[in-house]
Design a protein around this motif. Structure first.
Motif, PDB file in Angstrom:
ATOM      1  N   VAL A 162       0.844  -1.202   0.000  1.00 14.34           N
ATOM      2  CA  VAL A 162       0.000   0.000   0.000  1.00 14.34           C
ATOM      3  C   VAL A 162       0.877   1.250   0.000  1.00 14.34           C
ATOM      4  CG1 VAL A 162      -1.712   1.312   1.297  1.00 14.34           C
ATOM      5  CG2 VAL A 162      -1.895  -1.181   1.137  1.00 14.34           C
ATOM      6  N   GLN A 163       0.519   2.226  -0.825  1.00 16.09           N
ATOM      7  CA  GLN A 163       1.189   3.522  -0.782  1.00 16.09           C
ATOM      8  C   GLN A 163       0.783   4.232   0.514  1.00 16.09           C
ATOM      9  OE1 GLN A 163       3.389   5.304  -2.870  1.00 16.09           O
ATOM     10  NE2 GLN A 163       3.358   6.715  -1.137  1.00 16.09           N
TER      11      GLN A 163
ATOM     12  N   ASN B 125       1.941   2.093  -7.934  1.00 17.33           N
ATOM     13  CA  ASN B 125       0.559   1.622  -7.947  1.00 17.33           C
ATOM     14  C   ASN B 125      -0.345   2.643  -8.631  1.00 17.33           C
ATOM     15  OD1 ASN B 125       1.466  -0.559  -6.512  1.00 17.33           O
ATOM     16  ND2 ASN B 125       0.516   0.018  -4.567  1.00 17.33           N
ATOM     17  N   SER B 126      -1.563   2.226  -8.905  1.00 11.93           N
ATOM     18  CA  SER B 126      -2.560   3.128  -9.483  1.00 11.93           C
ATOM     19  C   SER B 126      -3.785   3.163  -8.580  1.00 11.93           C
ATOM     20  CB  SER B 126      -2.960   2.664 -10.890  1.00 11.93           C
ATOM     21  OG  SER B 126      -1.840   2.665 -11.757  1.00 11.93           O
ATOM     22  N   LEU B 127      -4.408   4.338  -8.499  1.00 13.29           N
ATOM     23  CA  LEU B 127      -5.582   4.542  -7.652  1.00 13.29           C
ATOM     24  C   LEU B 127      -6.759   4.886  -8.542  1.00 13.29           C
ATOM     25  CD1 LEU B 127      -6.127   4.636  -4.514  1.00 13.29           C
ATOM     26  CD2 LEU B 127      -6.042   7.128  -4.744  1.00 13.29           C
ATOM     27  N   LEU B 128      -7.759   3.993  -8.586  1.00 16.28           N
ATOM     28  CA  LEU B 128      -8.940   4.190  -9.424  1.00 16.28           C
ATOM     29  C   LEU B 128     -10.133   4.547  -8.553  1.00 16.28           C
ATOM     30  CD1 LEU B 128      -7.247   1.495 -10.706  1.00 16.28           C
ATOM     31  CD2 LEU B 128      -8.939   1.916 -12.507  1.00 16.28           C
TER      32      LEU B 128
ATOM     33  N   ILE C 165     -13.009   3.031  -4.319  1.00 18.69           N
ATOM     34  CA  ILE C 165     -11.645   3.490  -4.566  1.00 18.69           C
ATOM     35  C   ILE C 165     -10.752   2.267  -4.447  1.00 18.69           C
ATOM     36  CG2 ILE C 165      -9.798   5.063  -3.900  1.00 18.69           C
ATOM     37  CD1 ILE C 165     -11.867   6.885  -2.665  1.00 18.69           C
ATOM     38  N   LEU C 166      -9.971   2.020  -5.495  1.00 18.20           N
ATOM     39  CA  LEU C 166      -9.206   0.785  -5.581  1.00 18.20           C
ATOM     40  C   LEU C 166      -7.753   1.110  -5.897  1.00 18.20           C
ATOM     41  CD1 LEU C 166      -9.269  -2.356  -5.689  1.00 18.20           C
ATOM     42  CD2 LEU C 166      -9.729  -2.128  -8.151  1.00 18.20           C
ATOM     43  N   GLU C 167      -6.836   0.570  -5.081  1.00 13.00           N
ATOM     44  CA  GLU C 167      -5.409   0.681  -5.363  1.00 13.00           C
ATOM     45  C   GLU C 167      -4.916  -0.660  -5.883  1.00 13.00           C
ATOM     46  OE1 GLU C 167      -1.131   1.581  -3.078  1.00 13.00           O
ATOM     47  OE2 GLU C 167      -3.041   1.940  -2.029  1.00 13.00           O
ATOM     48  N   VAL C 168      -4.274  -0.610  -7.054  1.00 14.66           N
ATOM     49  CA  VAL C 168      -3.766  -1.836  -7.664  1.00 14.66           C
ATOM     50  C   VAL C 168      -2.276  -1.671  -7.952  1.00 14.66           C
ATOM     51  CG1 VAL C 168      -5.983  -2.465  -8.676  1.00 14.66           C
ATOM     52  CG2 VAL C 168      -4.370  -1.096 -10.005  1.00 14.66           C
TER      53      VAL C 168
ATOM     54  N   VAL D  31      -2.700  -6.135  -9.498  1.00 17.88           N
ATOM     55  CA  VAL D  31      -3.171  -6.917  -8.351  1.00 17.88           C
ATOM     56  C   VAL D  31      -3.706  -5.946  -7.291  1.00 17.88           C
ATOM     57  CG1 VAL D  31      -2.497  -8.509  -6.514  1.00 17.88           C
ATOM     58  CG2 VAL D  31      -1.537  -8.774  -8.818  1.00 17.88           C
ATOM     59  N   LYS D  32      -4.883  -6.238  -6.729  1.00 12.52           N
ATOM     60  CA  LYS D  32      -5.452  -5.385  -5.695  1.00 12.52           C
ATOM     61  C   LYS D  32      -4.559  -5.380  -4.450  1.00 12.52           C
ATOM     62  CE  LYS D  32     -10.413  -6.096  -6.664  1.00 12.52           C
ATOM     63  NZ  LYS D  32     -11.686  -6.548  -6.035  1.00 12.52           N
ATOM     64  N   VAL D  33      -4.313  -4.172  -3.918  1.00 12.39           N
ATOM     65  CA  VAL D  33      -3.580  -4.080  -2.646  1.00 12.39           C
ATOM     66  C   VAL D  33      -4.397  -3.367  -1.572  1.00 12.39           C
ATOM     67  CG1 VAL D  33      -1.322  -4.166  -3.745  1.00 12.39           C
ATOM     68  CG2 VAL D  33      -2.390  -1.956  -3.336  1.00 12.39           C
TER      69      VAL D  33
END
Length: 689
Positions: A127-128, A437-440, A448-451, A456-458
């Motif tokens: 996780v960021q 990572n990317s935050l959607l 809100i999803l961090e991948v 891969v989901k984190v």
């Protein structure tokens, strides 16, 4: 150094002066920034935070030791609580000084619309770190949560605008100076939207113009590197009804209807428009959506209510590397790159249209996209809403460019497809985080999803909870700008920090500690009243690092007090500058640093004029009985400050403007006189009230 300080015949003991939170402060965040003043001889400081009862310091909630002059505490403090805090110094021998006074502060109750969110952490190591800023659409609430979903900060729209109207604020970007910008939606007050800058204490710092066309500012506000603000505004133009359109009966005698397009406007901080660009000047009118036009006619049976949303732009982004502006046009599924200097279109990317003006990325397949931005690698990122996908889905996209002589080639280098159950046909956001990572952010499902880079989901804020948001931003914390300046060790003389130096060349060492979360360039300077020091410079300091700044000067006179000011200005937050004042007393020193005055001397009082107190310094050449007395303008004795046998040395006495009975004296001119068996000197001072 042989040195004595008399304050009404008692040695002064320095205690730490607290800076923030100030006494009885009210805070709208649980991450709290503590700051205090430097105390002489301290190598570090102990800070305690306790409940509202002073007895609770016996078992404090928080106890830390820090070697600088500020500390940001992000754990252990709660909403709707009153706390006290205090500081004491620790010297080189690990001895503790006296506690400062304690100050209290109150953390507001959490806004009633907010509560903790349900979060799933799939990989804690991936996780960021930081907090996630969001806004609650339509409510005027902007807030931040930690990685566990707990709110740590909020602001609302309860602020006073310069036109007296009410607005609902929406967040767009957190700034490097610790403030944030956004748009103020005035539709509930029938006012056009406008831009603003606000600090985290819910105070307006800057307000953009309010008299704008149509709905005013909408969707996006972007910070320029020069401090200006660039934003999307609406613009209406009457155009003939296209021949393809079948008019309802209520429109039968109308031949022209309003088309709503967009202007990009840049304002300076005086609210003056310095640059603009309009779709009506650069897009072809043959590129339009007949189905949308026809649908709007039948959903607006009254002609006065109709306007055709031709472009519905939703993102503006300035790229300083290419000196180009990017515009995301939702209703055309188009992204336009604009040369900032000329205003000419460099290229249009997206779906092919009748004009033939779209020549880049026609095979990428995105539609109704939002939150377009350029990444550090000069790739383009967006949230592809995918409204024209069948079956429907949204995705995050990263697109690379291969430059050619004319039209650049494009390629999707990263893609994350969202299930249709959480995909969003409206608004939404996609960001690249510092760890790759990317935050959607999907607005309609409020997911809100961090991948990870390999998709891969984190981390996930689970969908369909209260409070949908247009965009989210992950930042390290609330305080990007946090720095402390440590002066050369000094003596506390009551009137201010003082250092004793001999005549000749000398160097003072200051420390600048960057305790924020961004690389910062600091401009520093040192000046004084007598011209002994004059030096400026800049230095870049990384977060968590400090730099020693040597400042050289030449002291030409002995027995004189000079006032020296060391100023530090952070480049990205110049209004958060710090100025430290140091009084330099020039004396003759022996090899071990003892002060050995070569004559009796009475120095000028400081400050003078004064209110309510002033400090008087004098030099004793050899052991003698010395008296220091204060007289009024008529020669009457007001008070005897010193009357005793003193060794050779420098002495400092504080007069608090009282007579021999401790009663305050009236304002006016007074004389102070130093007398020994062989010496007598008198000077004048003025008490102002």
């Amino acid at each position: 150094m042989k040195y004595f300080t008399f304050i009404l015949f008692s040695i002064s003991i320095a205690t730490t002066q607290l800076v923030k939170p100030v006494e009885n402060d009210t805070l709208n965040y649980t991450h709290v920034y503590f700051e205090w003043e430097q105390i002489p001889g301290a190598k570090s400081y102990q800070i305690q935070v306790a409940g509202n009862d002073s007895a609770e310091f016996q078992n404090p909630l928080i106890e830390r030791v820090d070697s600088t002059l500020l500390l940001i505490i992000e754990d252990g403090l709660e909403w709707d609580k009153t706390y006290q805090w205090r500081i004491r110094e620790i010297d080189d021998n690990d001895s503790y000084g006296p506690w400062s006074e304690s100050w209290s502060f109150y953390i507001l109750p959490l806004h009633p619309e907010l509560s903790s969110f349900n979060i799933v952490i799939y990989d804690s190591s991936g996780v960021q770190p930081g907090i996630t800023i969001m806004d609650w659409l339509g409510s005027g609430l902007i807030y931040a949560i930690n990685v566990y979903g707990d709110p740590v900060w909020f602001i609302d729209s309860d602020v006073e605008w310069n036109n007296g109207m009410d607005y609902k604020v929406q967040f767009t970007y957190f700034l490097e100076n610790g403030n944030f910008i956004g748009l103020a939606d005035g539709r509930e007050s029938n006012e056009p939207g406008r831009v603003f800058e606000m600090n985290i204490e819910n105070e307006l710092v800057w307000q953009g113009p309010s008299e704008l066309e149509g709905i005013g500012v909408h969707h996006d506000v972007f910070p320029m590197q020069n401090g200006n603000i660039i934003a999307l505004t609406s613009q209406d133009t009457l155009l003939p009804v296209p021949e393809e359109i079948e008019l309802p009966e209520t429109y039968m005698y109308i031949d022209s209807l309003p088309w709503q397009g967009d202007r990009i406007v840049e304002w300076n901080r005086d609210g003056v428009e310095v640059w603009s660009w309009s779709v009506f000047d650069h897009f072809s009118f043959v590129d339009w959506n007949p189905n949308l036009y026809q649908d709007l006619l039948y959903t607006h049976p009254i002609p006065a209510d109709f306007h055709y949303e031709w472009t519905h732009s939703n993102t503006v982004w300035y790229d300083p590397i290419d000196n180009a502006v990017y515009l995301s046009v939702r209703n055309m599924s188009r992204i336009t790159k604009i040369d900032y200097d000329t205003g000419n279109i460099i290229w249009n990317m997206g779906q092919e249209m009748p004009s033939g003006d779209v020549t880049v990325g026609t095979d990428l397949g995105f539609s109704w996209q939002h939150s377009v931005k350029m990444l550090d690698n000069q790739n383009l990122m967006m949230y592809d809403n995918g409204n024209e996908n069948d079956p429907f889905y949204s995705r995050g996209l990263e697109i690379s460019f291969t430059e050619t002589d004319s039209i650049p080639d494009t390629e999707i280098v990263w893609e994350y497809k969202l299930p249709d159950s959480v995909s969003s046909g409206l608004m939404s956001d996609c960001d690249r985080l510092p760890n790759g990572n990317s935050l959607l952010t999907s607005t309609t499902s409020n997911q809100i999803l961090e991948v990870s880079p390999d998709s891969v989901k984190v981390w996930e804020l689970l969908p369909f909870q209260e409070g949908s948001t247009f965009r989210s931003e992950r930042i390290p914390g609330l305080f990007p700008q946090a720095f402390s300046v440590i002066q050369p060790d000094f003596i506390d003389e009551g009137f201010g920090p003082t250092i004793y130096l001999p005549s000749g060349e000398t160097t003072l060492e200051y420390e600048i500690h960057n305790e924020g979360w961004m690389n910062e360039t600091y401009e520093y300077s040192i000046i004084d009243n007598l011209g002994w020091f004059s030096e400026t410079g800049t230095i870049e300091i990384s977060p968590g690092i400090y730099a020693i700044i040597p400042m050289s000067g030449v002291i030409f006179d002995s027995g004189i007090i000079d006032t020296l000011m060391f100023t530090v200005i952070p480049q990205h937050a110049p209004l958060r500058y710090k100025v430290d004042t140091l009084f330099v007393n020039s004396q003759l020193f022996n090899a071990v640093g003892n002060v050995f005055p070569q004559k009796f001397e009475l120095f000028p009082a400081f400050p003078n004029p004064f209110n309510p107190s002033t400090t008087i310094q004098f030099a004793v050449e050899t052991m003698h009985t010395s008296t220091l007395k204060v007289y009024d303008i008529n020669g009457r004795l007001v008070k005897t400050l010193v009357d005793e046998k003193l060794d050779q040395g420098i002495y400092s006495v504080l007069w608090k403007g009282t007579d021999k009975f401790g009663r305050p004296v009236s304002s006016g001119v007074y004389f102070y006189e130093l007398q020994t068996e062989y010496f007598n000197q008198r000077r004048k001072m003025i008490l102002l009230k």
